[in-house]
Design a protein around this motif. Structure first.
Motif, PDB file in Angstrom:
ATOM      1  N   TRP A   1       0.832  -1.209   0.000  1.00 28.70           N
ATOM      2  CA  TRP A   1       0.000   0.000   0.000  1.00 28.70           C
ATOM      3  C   TRP A   1       0.865   1.257   0.000  1.00 28.70           C
ATOM      4  CZ3 TRP A   1      -2.275   2.063   5.128  1.00 28.70           C
ATOM      5  CH2 TRP A   1      -2.930   3.286   4.897  1.00 28.70           C
ATOM      6  N   THR A   2       1.783   1.363   0.942  1.00 27.39           N
ATOM      7  CA  THR A   2       2.559   2.598   1.077  1.00 27.39           C
ATOM      8  C   THR A   2       3.511   2.812  -0.087  1.00 27.39           C
ATOM      9  OG1 THR A   2       4.207   1.439   2.440  1.00 27.39           O
ATOM     10  CG2 THR A   2       2.402   2.557   3.591  1.00 27.39           C
ATOM     11  N   ARG A   3       3.918   1.748  -0.740  1.00 27.99           N
ATOM     12  CA  ARG A   3       4.806   1.894  -1.895  1.00 27.99           C
ATOM     13  C   ARG A   3       4.035   1.964  -3.216  1.00 27.99           C
ATOM     14  NH1 ARG A   3      10.352   0.292  -1.508  1.00 27.99           N
ATOM     15  NH2 ARG A   3      11.020   0.293   0.657  1.00 27.99           N
ATOM     16  N   ARG A   4       2.714   2.010  -3.115  1.00 29.13           N
ATOM     17  CA  ARG A   4       1.851   2.132  -4.299  1.00 29.13           C
ATOM     18  C   ARG A   4       2.083   1.002  -5.293  1.00 29.13           C
ATOM     19  NH1 ARG A   4       4.074   7.036  -3.534  1.00 29.13           N
ATOM     20  NH2 ARG A   4       5.322   6.888  -5.428  1.00 29.13           N
ATOM     21  N   THR A   5       2.406  -0.175  -4.773  1.00 26.33           N
ATOM     22  CA  THR A   5       2.576  -1.345  -5.620  1.00 26.33           C
ATOM     23  C   THR A   5       1.242  -1.968  -5.971  1.00 26.33           C
ATOM     24  OG1 THR A   5       4.691  -1.780  -4.517  1.00 26.33           O
ATOM     25  CG2 THR A   5       3.756  -3.565  -5.815  1.00 26.33           C
ATOM     26  N   LEU A   6       0.264  -1.846  -5.076  1.00 27.38           N
ATOM     27  CA  LEU A   6      -1.037  -2.486  -5.255  1.00 27.38           C
ATOM     28  C   LEU A   6      -2.115  -1.513  -4.790  1.00 27.38           C
ATOM     29  CD1 LEU A   6      -1.957  -5.388  -6.142  1.00 27.38           C
ATOM     30  CD2 LEU A   6      -2.156  -5.914  -3.713  1.00 27.38           C
ATOM     31  N   ARG A   7      -3.181  -1.380  -5.597  1.00 26.03           N
ATOM     32  CA  ARG A   7      -4.263  -0.466  -5.236  1.00 26.03           C
ATOM     33  C   ARG A   7      -5.362  -1.149  -4.434  1.00 26.03           C
ATOM     34  NH1 ARG A   7      -3.604   1.059 -10.742  1.00 26.03           N
ATOM     35  NH2 ARG A   7      -5.458  -0.158 -11.271  1.00 26.03           N
ATOM     36  N   ASP A   8      -5.672  -2.389  -4.805  1.00 28.95           N
ATOM     37  CA  ASP A   8      -6.767  -3.084  -4.145  1.00 28.95           C
ATOM     38  C   ASP A   8      -6.622  -4.582  -4.369  1.00 28.95           C
ATOM     39  OD1 ASP A   8      -8.507  -3.997  -6.538  1.00 28.95           O
ATOM     40  OD2 ASP A   8      -8.183  -1.865  -6.947  1.00 28.95           O
ATOM     41  N   VAL A   9      -7.404  -5.353  -3.657  1.00 24.89           N
ATOM     42  CA  VAL A   9      -7.512  -6.798  -3.847  1.00 24.89           C
ATOM     43  C   VAL A   9      -8.987  -7.131  -3.939  1.00 24.89           C
ATOM     44  CG1 VAL A   9      -7.114  -9.088  -2.865  1.00 24.89           C
ATOM     45  CG2 VAL A   9      -5.374  -7.305  -2.620  1.00 24.89           C
ATOM     46  N   GLY A  10      -9.423  -7.595  -5.095  1.00 20.29           N
ATOM     47  CA  GLY A  10     -10.828  -7.918  -5.278  1.00 20.29           C
ATOM     48  C   GLY A  10     -11.751  -6.738  -5.094  1.00 20.29           C
ATOM     49  N   GLY A  11     -11.266  -5.550  -5.391  1.00 22.54           N
ATOM     50  CA  GLY A  11     -12.089  -4.352  -5.250  1.00 22.54           C
ATOM     51  C   GLY A  11     -12.039  -3.714  -3.882  1.00 22.54           C
ATOM     52  N   ILE A  12     -11.357  -4.328  -2.925  1.00 20.93           N
ATOM     53  CA  ILE A  12     -11.218  -3.769  -1.579  1.00 20.93           C
ATOM     54  C   ILE A  12      -9.944  -2.933  -1.545  1.00 20.93           C
ATOM     55  CG2 ILE A  12     -11.074  -4.272   0.885  1.00 20.93           C
ATOM     56  CD1 ILE A  12     -12.315  -6.989   0.290  1.00 20.93           C
ATOM     57  N   GLY A  13     -10.063  -1.664  -1.177  1.00 20.81           N
ATOM     58  CA  GLY A  13      -8.915  -0.774  -1.147  1.00 20.81           C
ATOM     59  C   GLY A  13      -7.867  -1.204  -0.132  1.00 20.81           C
ATOM     60  N   MET A  14      -6.614  -0.923  -0.434  1.00 21.99           N
ATOM     61  CA  MET A  14      -5.519  -1.351   0.424  1.00 21.99           C
ATOM     62  C   MET A  14      -5.577  -0.771   1.835  1.00 21.99           C
ATOM     63  SD  MET A  14      -3.890  -3.636  -1.111  1.00 21.99           S
ATOM     64  CE  MET A  14      -2.542  -3.748   0.070  1.00 21.99           C
ATOM     65  N   PRO A  15      -6.025   0.493   2.041  1.00 23.62           N
ATOM     66  CA  PRO A  15      -6.118   0.966   3.428  1.00 23.62           C
ATOM     67  C   PRO A  15      -7.048   0.106   4.274  1.00 23.62           C
ATOM     68  CG  PRO A  15      -6.226   2.815   1.900  1.00 23.62           C
ATOM     69  CD  PRO A  15      -6.301   1.582   1.072  1.00 23.62           C
ATOM     70  N   TRP A  16      -8.195  -0.288   3.711  1.00 18.96           N
ATOM     71  CA  TRP A  16      -9.131  -1.131   4.453  1.00 18.96           C
ATOM     72  C   TRP A  16      -8.545  -2.511   4.714  1.00 18.96           C
ATOM     73  CZ3 TRP A  16     -12.792   1.333   6.770  1.00 18.96           C
ATOM     74  CH2 TRP A  16     -13.322   2.499   6.207  1.00 18.96           C
ATOM     75  N   ILE A  17      -7.833  -3.030   3.741  1.00 15.17           N
ATOM     76  CA  ILE A  17      -7.202  -4.339   3.917  1.00 15.17           C
ATOM     77  C   ILE A  17      -6.162  -4.286   5.035  1.00 15.17           C
ATOM     78  CG2 ILE A  17      -5.616  -5.974   2.806  1.00 15.17           C
ATOM     79  CD1 ILE A  17      -7.137  -5.478   0.207  1.00 15.17           C
ATOM     80  N   ALA A  18      -5.351  -3.242   5.037  1.00 15.01           N
ATOM     81  CA  ALA A  18      -4.329  -3.114   6.081  1.00 15.01           C
ATOM     82  C   ALA A  18      -4.969  -3.025   7.464  1.00 15.01           C
ATOM     83  CB  ALA A  18      -3.463  -1.883   5.807  1.00 15.01           C
TER      84      ALA A  18
END
Length: 464
Positions: free
Chosen positions: A211-228
């Motif tokens: 997330w912080t390195r902007r390598t991945l935006r989401d997983v299955g439509g779930i945003g990386m901040p929520w995943i973290a």
């Protein structure tokens, strides 16, 4: 074992072959590795090479690679970085002969180490040692941790019952899952609650990094901040102090360090476990000093647990050093007993390796764990270390170093870490930050990978 257990174990290799037939080899390997580790039963058969979950995984993944990626295996050329794993797999034969256990036992021990550690390393080296492979592994493990969130939350509230409900038995002593406040430590489909806690911590570290390195935006439509947030919260709720501490350390390294400091901190993390072993074996840090330091931050319960572990560790290390080079071999010959005939309890993987295979074996498996991290740190230049493309490799390096630290106190081995070690040992660090042409310019569209219902990596930067 019930019918579901037999179906899972006997049907696993066909499932993996189907994955390899349907997906590119690297993605099939990640799907088989993560999916199998998450959901296969903690069981096996009394058959050489297939008698526990680790070996079932290795057998399936190796069968898939042999059948569908033989050229990648044939192209493998050993390097110096592969020597520690080679020694770890071969040294049990020497240990067996030195202890009078014979060539048959030596061969069985070699097969055991090769299947459990050597095969995952080899598959990481041959199928994942490139930019795409490292990224696929990082995103695959992250997705696997995300899949475990609802299962962990259910068991935290209802008690660890999923493995028993599906496979008919509890995989470990149930009383060890009961935690303070009337809630539970989840086990889901792994060997122990501590293993689940570390898995969730690893997923959290990968989420923070990608997330912080902007390598991945989401997983299955779930945003990386929520995943973290979901992964970090679940890790805390697993109630494992060690996993939470490792999560805090790993996330701090990734969040607070720039390119140059990341390289230095990777090396420091990688050398932490070997330094602890050296200090403990030379007696430079007696048990009282360690306990005094821990007393400043640990609760009385955690302090009592640490005191017990260190006392048993000293007994086991003293017994191991009676045969320092080859160790005592397997089957409990390395266990120490006190004057009343009570056996010491082995917790840390490092002291188990020392007792079984001596200093040579311990040095080999330790080097196989930490050398890929040191290699990555040394070859990363400042700009490379800060590049988004290097994010998955740096995150896996942090995870591997923290796994070595966890192995000082627990024996929660997991093939994912050694697949990661093999991948980092072989990857060309320059390729991690090399600009690539868009997928359309290469004449193909990004193809998603699916593990447990969640899409994995695509070159576009999303896991949808």
């Amino acid at each position: 074992m019930n019918l579901a257990t037999h179906a899972a174990l006997l049907g696993w290799i066909p499932v993996v072959l189907l994955l390899f037939a349907s997906l590119p080899p690297r993605r099939a390997l990640v799907a088989a590795l993560v999916g199998g580790w998450l959901f296969l039963p903690v069981a096996g058969y009394d058959v050489t090479g297939y008698h526990d979950k680790h070996m079932v995984l290795s057998a399936g993944m190796l069968a898939g690679a042999v059948a569908f990626a033989p050229g990648r295996l044939a192209a493998f050329r050993p390097r110096l970085v592969d020597l520690p794993m080679t020694i770890w797999c071969a040294w049990p034969f020497v240990s067996s002969l030195a202890n009078g256990l014979g060539a048959y036992e030596g061969g069985a021990a070699v097969l055991f180490n090769t299947a459990r550690w050597g095969v995952p390393w080899l598959l990481g080296r041959t199928l994942l040692a490139d930019r795409g492979g490292v990224r696929a592994l990082a995103v695959g493990v992250l997705t696997g941790a995300l899949v475990y969130v609802p299962l962990c939350l259910w068991e935290i509230r209802m008690s660890p019952q999923l493995h028993a409900a599906l496979y008919g038995f509890h995989q470990h002593a149930f009383d060890q899952t009961v935690r303070w406040g009337g809630t539970f430590r989840p086990m889901v489909f792994m060997h122990h609650g501590l293993m689940v806690a570390l898995w969730m911590a690893v997923g959290s570290i990968l989420a923070v990094a990608l997330w912080t390195r902007r390598t991945l935006r989401d997983v299955g439509g779930i945003g990386m901040p929520w995943i973290a947030v979901a992964l970090v919260g679940t890790t805390v709720l697993t109630k494992s102090t060690g996993a939470v501490v490792l999560l805090a350390v790993g996330a701090s390294v990734l969040l607070l360090a720039d390119g140059a400091r990341v390289r230095a901190l990777l090396i420091v993390l990688a050398l932490a476990a070997p330094a602890y072993m050296a200090v403990r074996l030379t007696g430079e840090a007696p048990r009282t000093a360690v306990l005094d330091a821990a007393a400043r931050v640990a609760s009385p319960v955690r302090l009592a647990s640490l005191r017990f572990r260190l006392a048993n560790e000293e007994q086991l290390a003293a017994k191991a050093l009676e045969r320092p080079i080859t160790g005592w071999g397997r089957y409990g010959r390395w266990i120490a007993y006190d004057d009343q005939g009570r056996a010491a309890t082995p917790d840390g993987f490092w002291v188990i390796a020392l007792g079984q295979f001596g200093l040579v074996g311990l040095a080999a498996i330790t080097a196989a764990t930490v050398l890929p991290v040191v290699r990555l740190a040394v070859r990363l230049r400042r700009r490379r270390a800060a590049a988004p493309g290097a994010g998955p490799a740096v995150a896996l390096g942090v995870v591997l170093a923290l796994f070595a630290v966890d192995s000082l106190f627990n024996a929660m081995t997991n093939p994912v870490y050694f697949v990661a070690g093999g991948a980092l040992a072989g990857v060309d660090v320059r390729s991690l930050v090399r600009r690539r042409r868009p997928a359309a310019a290469q004449g193909r569209a990004p193809a998603p990978v699916v593990v447990a219902g969640a899409a994995l990596a695509s070159p576009a930067g999303s896991a949808r």
